[in-house]
Design a protein around this motif. Structure first.
Motif, short mmCIF file in Angstrom:
data_model
loop_
_atom_site.label_atom_id
_atom_site.label_comp_id
_atom_site.label_asym_id
_atom_site.label_seq_id
_atom_site.Cartn_x
_atom_site.Cartn_y
_atom_site.Cartn_z
N ALA A 99 60.20 116.41 90.17
CA ALA A 99 59.72 117.76 89.92
C ALA A 99 60.09 118.75 91.02
O ALA A 99 60.41 119.90 90.73
CB ALA A 99 58.19 117.75 89.75
N LYS A 100 60.08 118.33 92.28
CA LYS A 100 60.17 119.29 93.38
C LYS A 100 61.34 119.06 94.34
O LYS A 100 61.55 119.89 95.22
CB LYS A 100 58.86 119.25 94.18
CG LYS A 100 57.63 119.66 93.38
CD LYS A 100 57.76 121.07 92.84
CE LYS A 100 56.50 121.50 92.09
NZ LYS A 100 56.63 122.86 91.53
N MET A 157 54.24 112.11 82.83
CA MET A 157 53.05 112.96 82.81
C MET A 157 52.81 113.62 84.17
O MET A 157 52.49 114.82 84.25
CB MET A 157 51.84 112.14 82.39
CG MET A 157 51.85 111.72 80.94
SD MET A 157 50.34 110.84 80.45
CE MET A 157 49.11 112.13 80.68
N LEU A 158 52.98 112.86 85.25
CA LEU A 158 52.77 113.44 86.58
C LEU A 158 53.86 114.46 86.90
O LEU A 158 53.59 115.47 87.56
CB LEU A 158 52.75 112.33 87.63
CG LEU A 158 51.46 111.53 87.72
CD1 LEU A 158 51.61 110.38 88.71
CD2 LEU A 158 50.28 112.42 88.12
N ARG A 159 55.08 114.20 86.47
CA ARG A 159 56.15 115.18 86.68
C ARG A 159 55.81 116.49 86.00
O ARG A 159 55.99 117.58 86.58
CB ARG A 159 57.47 114.65 86.13
CG ARG A 159 58.60 115.70 86.17
CD ARG A 159 59.80 115.23 85.40
NE ARG A 159 60.84 116.22 85.36
CZ ARG A 159 60.98 117.15 84.41
NH1 ARG A 159 60.08 117.20 83.41
NH2 ARG A 159 61.96 118.03 84.44
N GLN A 160 55.30 116.43 84.77
CA GLN A 160 54.92 117.66 84.07
C GLN A 160 53.82 118.40 84.83
O GLN A 160 53.82 119.63 84.88
CB GLN A 160 54.44 117.31 82.66
CG GLN A 160 55.50 116.70 81.77
CD GLN A 160 56.72 117.59 81.62
OE1 GLN A 160 57.73 117.42 82.30
NE2 GLN A 160 56.63 118.57 80.76
N PHE A 161 52.92 117.65 85.41
CA PHE A 161 51.83 118.29 86.17
C PHE A 161 52.38 118.95 87.43
O PHE A 161 52.03 120.08 87.75
CB PHE A 161 50.78 117.24 86.55
CG PHE A 161 49.50 117.83 87.05
CD1 PHE A 161 48.45 118.08 86.18
CD2 PHE A 161 49.33 118.14 88.39
CE1 PHE A 161 47.26 118.63 86.64
CE2 PHE A 161 48.15 118.69 88.85
CZ PHE A 161 47.11 118.94 87.97
N PRO A 166 52.94 125.81 91.69
CA PRO A 166 53.89 126.81 92.22
C PRO A 166 54.71 126.28 93.38
O PRO A 166 54.19 125.60 94.27
CB PRO A 166 52.98 127.97 92.65
CG PRO A 166 51.64 127.36 92.86
CD PRO A 166 51.54 126.23 91.88
N ASN A 167 55.99 126.63 93.40
CA ASN A 167 56.87 126.24 94.49
C ASN A 167 56.55 126.97 95.79
O ASN A 167 57.01 126.56 96.87
CB ASN A 167 58.33 126.50 94.11
CG ASN A 167 58.81 125.56 93.01
OD1 ASN A 167 58.39 124.42 92.92
ND2 ASN A 167 59.70 126.07 92.16
N ILE A 183 54.12 117.18 102.74
CA ILE A 183 53.78 118.11 101.65
C ILE A 183 53.15 117.34 100.49
O ILE A 183 52.15 117.77 99.90
CB ILE A 183 55.04 118.86 101.18
CG1 ILE A 183 55.53 119.81 102.27
CG2 ILE A 183 54.74 119.65 99.90
CD1 ILE A 183 56.88 120.43 101.97
N PHE A 184 53.74 116.19 100.18
CA PHE A 184 53.22 115.38 99.08
C PHE A 184 51.80 114.88 99.36
O PHE A 184 50.92 114.98 98.51
CB PHE A 184 54.16 114.20 98.85
CG PHE A 184 53.62 113.16 97.91
CD1 PHE A 184 53.57 113.40 96.54
CD2 PHE A 184 53.15 111.94 98.38
CE1 PHE A 184 53.06 112.45 95.67
CE2 PHE A 184 52.65 110.99 97.53
CZ PHE A 184 52.60 111.24 96.16
N LEU A 185 51.59 114.35 100.57
CA LEU A 185 50.29 113.76 100.90
C LEU A 185 49.20 114.79 101.13
O LEU A 185 48.05 114.60 100.71
CB LEU A 185 50.42 112.87 102.14
CG LEU A 185 51.28 111.61 101.99
CD1 LEU A 185 51.43 110.90 103.32
CD2 LEU A 185 50.69 110.67 100.95
#
Length: 277
Positions: A99-100, A157-161, A166-167, A183-185
């Motif tokens: 996703a990011k 499903m998590l990718r869609q979330f 927002p970036n 950033i992830f954690l």
């Protein structure tokens, strides 16, 4: 218009109530049958209520030395717990990457993940059997746990979330010197509580109800899962259907409790997982 809307609402309520009754009646019959004697379950004429409540049915299935529900609960909870931990860890990292993070071939890899959802799990039984037999995981609970780590549905499903977040949050964190792992954690993972909770519920139900894989990979009765135990009572030569119903009733209790506790997050997570594609 108000009368028409009221009438339409009444009709919808009646239809939904009838559908709900169709779902609930078999469960009620199962619970009541678990409290009957074996001849009463399919007796004619039919009676909903037992002549005398047989609580000992539950004691029998839970303490049966040959097929104990207590032991089956412990095995299934062990499988579900480690399956959920591994699946949420791997799925969260993979979903965040898709996703990011921009990397070469991302769309191709993601499409390969999605295409794996179209492959029936039955097709992988023989390769998994040969692999686990070779590496010594046959007749081991980890033969059921390890394949659950890699769930394309959870990643999707998590990718869609994550796509719906927002970036700007990531850009602000990068300005402060944060890397993708931080950033992830620190930012992204806490914002996915609802989605993770819904996936935990789905993963638990999937692990709890799994029957085919344990049937193939688990032979020892000491390793039987809940679904295998229920099947054992169904195939029992004495055909004590009241014990089968007692085992089945016991099996749905954890699922019902988990859904009641996490219902709010489950509905929210399912609703928001498709915000942005």
């Amino acid at each position: 218009m108000k009368k028409n809307e009221r009438a339409a609402a009444i009709v919808r309520t009646i239809v939904v109530s009838l559908i709900a009754v169709l779902f609930v009646v078999p469960l009620v019959w199962m619970v009541l049958s678990s409290l009957k004697t074996a001849p009463e379950v399919f007796a004619r004429p039919f009676h909903w209520l037992p002549a005398r409540v047989q609580w000992q049915n539950y004691a029998t299935v839970w303490m049966n030395e040959e097929a104990s529900m207590l032991r089956a609960f412990a095995n299934t909870l062990y499988i579900a717990l480690f399956s959920i931990i591994g699946q949420m860890f791997i799925s969260s990292l993979a979903a965040y990457s898709f996703a990011k993070i921009n990397f070469k071939g991302k769309q191709v890899v993601f499409m390969l993940f999605l295409s794996s959802m179209m492959v029936p799990s039955q097709l992988t039984i023989i390769p998994r059997f040969m692999l686990f037999k070779t590496i010594g995981l046959y007749n081991n609970l980890w033969a059921i746990i390890l394949p659950a780590f890699f769930g394309a549905t959870s990643i999707f499903m998590l990718r869609q979330f994550y796509m719906g977040l927002p970036n700007d949050l990531i850009e602000a964190a990068k300005i402060d010197g944060a890397g993708h792992l931080r950033i992830f954690l620190r930012i992204m993972l806490p914002l996915t509580k609802a989605a993770l909770m819904s996936l935990i519920i789905l993963a638990f139900i999937s692990s709890w109800n799994e029957y085919m894989a344990p049937l193939i990979f688990l032979v020892k009765k000491e390793l039987y899962t809940v679904s295998q135990n229920i099947q054992w009572y169904m195939l029992d030569e004495f055909k004590e259907h009241n014990l089968t119903m007692a085992a089945a009733t016991s099996a749905i209790v954890p699922v019902v409790i988990l859904f009641i506790v996490g219902q709010k997050y489950f509905v929210e997570g399912i609703a928001t997982s498709g915000v942005k594609g």
